[in-house]
Design a protein around this motif. Structure first.
Motif, PDB file in Angstrom:
ATOM      1  N   LYS A 120       0.831  -1.212   0.000  1.00 46.01           N
ATOM      2  CA  LYS A 120       0.000   0.000   0.000  1.00 46.01           C
ATOM      3  C   LYS A 120       0.860   1.254   0.000  1.00 46.01           C
ATOM      4  O   LYS A 120       1.814   1.334   0.784  1.00 46.01           O
ATOM      5  CB  LYS A 120      -0.816   0.041   1.291  1.00 46.01           C
ATOM      6  N   ALA A 121       0.508   2.234  -0.832  1.00 44.37           N
ATOM      7  CA  ALA A 121       1.181   3.537  -0.754  1.00 44.37           C
ATOM      8  C   ALA A 121       0.609   4.294   0.435  1.00 44.37           C
ATOM      9  O   ALA A 121      -0.613   4.347   0.607  1.00 44.37           O
ATOM     10  CB  ALA A 121       0.938   4.316  -2.036  1.00 44.37           C
ATOM     11  N   VAL A 122       1.491   4.880   1.256  1.00 45.80           N
ATOM     12  CA  VAL A 122       0.990   5.612   2.427  1.00 45.80           C
ATOM     13  C   VAL A 122       1.563   7.025   2.516  1.00 45.80           C
ATOM     14  O   VAL A 122       1.329   7.737   3.487  1.00 45.80           O
ATOM     15  CB  VAL A 122       1.293   4.857   3.752  1.00 45.80           C
ATOM     16  N   GLY A 123       2.306   7.447   1.493  1.00 41.25           N
ATOM     17  CA  GLY A 123       2.824   8.811   1.548  1.00 41.25           C
ATOM     18  C   GLY A 123       4.001   9.004   0.612  1.00 41.25           C
ATOM     19  O   GLY A 123       4.296   8.138  -0.226  1.00 41.25           O
ATOM     20  N   ILE A 124       4.664  10.140   0.746  1.00 37.96           N
ATOM     21  CA  ILE A 124       5.837  10.420  -0.107  1.00 37.96           C
ATOM     22  C   ILE A 124       6.988  10.936   0.745  1.00 37.96           C
ATOM     23  O   ILE A 124       6.796  11.550   1.788  1.00 37.96           O
ATOM     24  CB  ILE A 124       5.508  11.419  -1.241  1.00 37.96           C
ATOM     25  N   TYR A 125       8.176  10.664   0.223  1.00 36.90           N
ATOM     26  CA  TYR A 125       9.418  11.072   0.874  1.00 36.90           C
ATOM     27  C   TYR A 125      10.087  12.035  -0.106  1.00 36.90           C
ATOM     28  O   TYR A 125      10.268  11.705  -1.285  1.00 36.90           O
ATOM     29  CB  TYR A 125      10.253   9.812   1.069  1.00 36.90           C
ATOM     30  N   SER A 126      10.420  13.209   0.354  1.00 38.11           N
ATOM     31  CA  SER A 126      10.878  14.224  -0.598  1.00 38.11           C
ATOM     32  C   SER A 126      12.014  15.051  -0.018  1.00 38.11           C
ATOM     33  O   SER A 126      12.337  14.951   1.167  1.00 38.11           O
ATOM     34  CB  SER A 126       9.704  15.116  -0.975  1.00 38.11           C
ATOM     35  N   LYS A 127      12.595  15.903  -0.884  1.00 41.37           N
ATOM     36  CA  LYS A 127      13.817  16.609  -0.505  1.00 41.37           C
ATOM     37  C   LYS A 127      13.674  18.096  -0.807  1.00 41.37           C
ATOM     38  O   LYS A 127      13.283  18.479  -1.917  1.00 41.37           O
ATOM     39  CB  LYS A 127      14.934  15.971  -1.351  1.00 41.37           C
ATOM     40  N   ARG A 128      13.993  18.938   0.176  1.00 40.49           N
ATOM     41  CA  ARG A 128      14.036  20.387  -0.076  1.00 40.49           C
ATOM     42  C   ARG A 128      15.300  20.705  -0.879  1.00 40.49           C
ATOM     43  O   ARG A 128      16.191  19.865  -0.997  1.00 40.49           O
ATOM     44  CB  ARG A 128      14.069  21.156   1.251  1.00 40.49           C
ATOM     45  N   THR A 129      15.430  21.950  -1.343  1.00 40.79           N
ATOM     46  CA  THR A 129      16.618  22.288  -2.151  1.00 40.79           C
ATOM     47  C   THR A 129      17.897  22.252  -1.311  1.00 40.79           C
ATOM     48  O   THR A 129      18.980  22.066  -1.838  1.00 40.79           O
ATOM     49  CB  THR A 129      16.461  23.680  -2.806  1.00 40.79           C
ATOM     50  N   ASP A 130      17.787  22.406   0.014  1.00 39.67           N
ATOM     51  CA  ASP A 130      18.993  22.311   0.853  1.00 39.67           C
ATOM     52  C   ASP A 130      19.310  20.864   1.233  1.00 39.67           C
ATOM     53  O   ASP A 130      20.223  20.603   2.010  1.00 39.67           O
ATOM     54  CB  ASP A 130      18.839  23.172   2.117  1.00 39.67           C
ATOM     55  N   GLY A 131      18.563  19.916   0.704  1.00 45.47           N
ATOM     56  CA  GLY A 131      18.844  18.500   0.941  1.00 45.47           C
ATOM     57  C   GLY A 131      18.060  17.907   2.102  1.00 45.47           C
ATOM     58  O   GLY A 131      18.017  16.685   2.256  1.00 45.47           O
ATOM     59  N   SER A 132      17.445  18.757   2.950  1.00 50.63           N
ATOM     60  CA  SER A 132      16.700  18.206   4.087  1.00 50.63           C
ATOM     61  C   SER A 132      15.418  17.524   3.591  1.00 50.63           C
ATOM     62  O   SER A 132      14.904  17.837   2.511  1.00 50.63           O
ATOM     63  CB  SER A 132      16.375  19.309   5.095  1.00 50.63           C
ATOM     64  N   LYS A 133      14.909  16.612   4.412  1.00 50.25           N
ATOM     65  CA  LYS A 133      13.839  15.731   3.947  1.00 50.25           C
ATOM     66  C   LYS A 133      12.466  16.135   4.474  1.00 50.25           C
ATOM     67  O   LYS A 133      12.348  16.686   5.569  1.00 50.25           O
ATOM     68  CB  LYS A 133      14.131  14.284   4.368  1.00 50.25           C
TER      69      LYS A 133
END
Ligand code: FAD
Ligand code: SF4
Length: 622
Positions: A350-363
């Motif tokens: 099951k998909a439960v969300g997304i993991y992403s990155k700001r331009t400074d590399g923080s998540k």
């Protein structure tokens, strides 16, 4: 201007392509500007460019025992002209020259572009969008539905699902842009900031193909040409009969197309703002008795300033950032900008969300009940691969694009192709029979001189004569011949088929006929072995010598890389837009179209997104 110090080889190359002695720009100044632009492009592209430029210095050394910078004007002209006649170095010079011209043209014409942008006030205000930049957004949050990408597909899903009361967050890698920026910023800055890879996205193959893709709130509709075609019936029949897409039944799909057209307030380009570029195309085609007319566009209030490709300074072109996202935001949708989605988070299947990155590399993590991937046909496959949620063998295959060639006709009288609508008229005579669609397409002044033949002082003459040109584009619906590879970074390949290559050459032939019929004195073909036609009799020779592998080809409108359909063997996505093998994960953008719509695709994508959104409402909201 900046601390950039360009290499001697780059300065020399600029001086060879556009010699100052013949009226060209200061080569050092141009090389600095070019370096600044190269710094914004992908590192491997930048390195490749510099390596290729160094090669010319090495060739100069071999012949004259001197780098290009030590040559006299005559020696430089002789060298560059000789290399331009050689088949291999010709292709290289042409590829490098395109960027030199883009940079030189956009700087030298920026006062004119700025004046046209400022001539009239915007016809509508910037939309009130509920945007927040990733740097001000919490590292962990939750919503009902998270949508990756704010373009033609993602925005419609946001509008439809938020209208049912869902708490929606749209994540967008690009920025939110304003019409004030479009009136005030340098043309090249506008270009570099709103295109993926600074506009240098390439399909690797023979010929190599440049494929611009938008990035920003509104997706590619922010910088597209605004042409609105309904999906042809024969395409809908294919989607319905071969791929089993129930919603593509003509009677059903027409209502989605009507909705997309109403959303975009489409209408034909008025003749009084069309400009000579389109008028000449219509004149030529009419004389040949070919089907032609103004294009249908989504730009009520357009004043024909010819800047759609670098952001409409008048907010006349109502891309989804001005028409669809405002409604979604009124319904409570939030748009998080400057945030790149790396992968989907799953719990079992099951998909439960997304993991992403700001331009400074923080998540940033956003948990959601449903995840919608709408990052466009070139980026969506990579997100799925990184998430390891599908090992479908057709993921990333079947990438259809519209390869296109540009042909220009030189007229005795002044045309000023950039005085008028950027993409204004069509010639559809060969669309159904050969899959070739001709569209009169200009560019902001100086930003599209790729088709101009020659180098050195001859090229400078051509630039000075650009106001006499009419510029046409011929695009074909292809094989599909493309493929999206890559996990951490997208790699696009393209294997042009001989049939499609021949159709491109036929496209050049058709454009040449239109231009001569309209009164062109000569036609620039972009064909290495026959770059200039002096009369329509020369077309025969063009057909004999043209080799599609040597053409300047650009491509637009990628679709089909994660296609939808009933057959699980060939379609990674089912007919409801659900990625096979992953619950609560939908793909709703150009990727899922099972085949090229054969026309400019934004209306087809929006209509499909609405149809799939209705499926989701039926599945989850009733
Ligand atoms: C120069 C040009 C002219 C065009 N002219 C026309 C035209 O006149 N008529 C027409 O019908 N079509 C035109 N098109 C094509 C049309 O705009 C696109 O086909 C359409 O916008 C694609 O819709 P989409 O939703 O699939 O993707 P897009 O509209 O491209 O939206 C995808 C969005 O997802 C974002 N994204 C990607 N990856 C991530 C990630 N990892 N995380 C977060 N966000 C991400 C992107 O930044 C982008 O904003 C043109 C295209 C170009 C390049
Ligand atoms: S030509 Fe394009 S950029 Fe200019 S006003 Fe019309 S839609 Fe806007």
């Amino acid at each position: 201007m900046s601390k950039v110090t360009p290499s001697k080889s780059l300065i020399s190359f600029c001086s060879a392509v556009l010699p100052q002695e013949a009226g060209g720009p200061d080569p050092e100044d141009l090389a600095i500007k070019l370096s600044l632009y190269l710094n914004r492009l992908p590192k491997d592209f930048h390195r490749g460019y510099i390596a290729a430029v160094n090669l010319f210095d090495a060739i100069s050394w071999a012949k004259y025992q001197s780098r290009i910078s030590g040559l006299t004007f005559d020696q430089r002209e002789e060298l560059i002209l000789r290399l331009h006649k050689n088949k291999i170095t010709f292709a290289l010079i042409e590829a490098l020259k395109a960027l030199v011209l883009l940079v030189n043209g956009s700087y030298s014409n920026s006062p004119e572009i700025a004046a046209a942008a400022a001539k009239n006030p915007p016809v509508r205000e910037d939309a009130k969008l509920n945007t927040v930049t990733a740097s001000s957004y919490p590292s962990i949050s939750r919503c009902d539905i998270v949508i990756v990408g704010s373009g033609a597909g993602g925005s419609i899903v946001a509008r439809e699902l938020s209208s049912k009361g869902a708490d929606v967050i749209v994540v967008e890698e690009g920025q939110n842009h304003t019409s004030q920026e479009f009136r005030e910023n340098m043309p090249l800055d506008r270009f570099a900031s709103m295109y993926r890879d600074g506009g240098a996205t390439a399909l690797l193959g023979l010929p190599p193909v440049i494929m611009p893709i938008g990035r920003g709130v509104g997706g590619t509709t922010l910088i597209n040409s605004g042409t609105c075609y309904r999906t042809p019936d024969r395409v809908l029949d294919l989607w319905h009969n071969k791929f089993g897409l129930e919603f593509a039944r003509k009677d059903l799909f027409n209502k989605y197309l009507d909705d997309a057209e109403a959303t975009f307030q489409v209408g034909p380009v008025p003749l009084d703002i069309m400009g000579n570029n389109g008028l000449k195309a219509i004149e030529g085609a009419t004389k040949l008795n070919w089907k032609t007319g103004p294009l249908i566009r989504n730009a009520p209030g357009c004043d024909g300033c010819c800047q759609c490709a670098i952001g409409c300074p008048h907010n006349a072109k109502i891309g989804v950032h001005l028409s669809v996202l405002p409604i979604a935001c009124q319904n409570g949708t939030k748009i998080v900008t400057d945030l790149k989605v790396l992968r989907v988070i799953t719990d079992g299947s099951k998909a439960v969300g997304i993991y992403s990155k700001r331009t400074d590399g923080s998540k940033v993590i956003i948990y959601a009940d449903l995840v919608v991937i709408a990052a466009g046909a070139t980026e969506s496959p990579g997100i799925i691969r990184r998430s390891e949620i599908s090992s479908h063998p057709h993921l990333g295959r079947n990438l259809a694009v519209h390869p296109a060639v540009a042909v220009a006709g030189k007229f005795e009288e002044e045309i000023f192709p950039w005085h008028g609508v950027l993409q204004s008229a069509s010639v559809e005579e060969f669309h159904e029979s050969d899959g070739i669609l001709v569209e009169a397409t200009a560019t902001p002044p100086g930003m599209g001189s790729m088709v101009l033949p020659g180098v050195g002082s001859k090229l400078i003459d051509q630039i000075n004569d650009a106001k006499h040109l009419v510029s046409l584009g011929a695009m074909i619906s292809d094989g599909p011949n493309g493929r999206v590879f890559g996990k951490s970074r997208t790699i696009l390949t393209y294997k042009m088929s001989d049939t499609d290559g021949s159709r491109l050459i036929k496209g050049i032939e058709i454009c040449s006929k239109i231009l001569f019929a309209a009164g062109a004195k000569e036609v620039f073909t972009g064909v290495t072995r026959k770059p200039v036609l002096k009369s329509k009799d020369d077309i025969r020779e063009l057909k004999e010598v043209a080799d599609y592998k040597e053409l300047h080809v650009a491509a637009f409108h990628p679709t089909g890389s994660i296609r939808a359909g009933t057959d699980p063997q060939i379609c990674p996505v089912d007919i409801n837009g659900n990625l096979r093998g992953c619950e609560n994960l939908f793909v709703i953008d150009a990727s899922l179209l099972p085949s090229s719509p054969t026309v400019n695709p934004q209306i087809s994508i929006m209509a499909t997104a609405k149809a799939i959104s209705e499926n989701i409402v039926n599945l989850y909201f009733n």
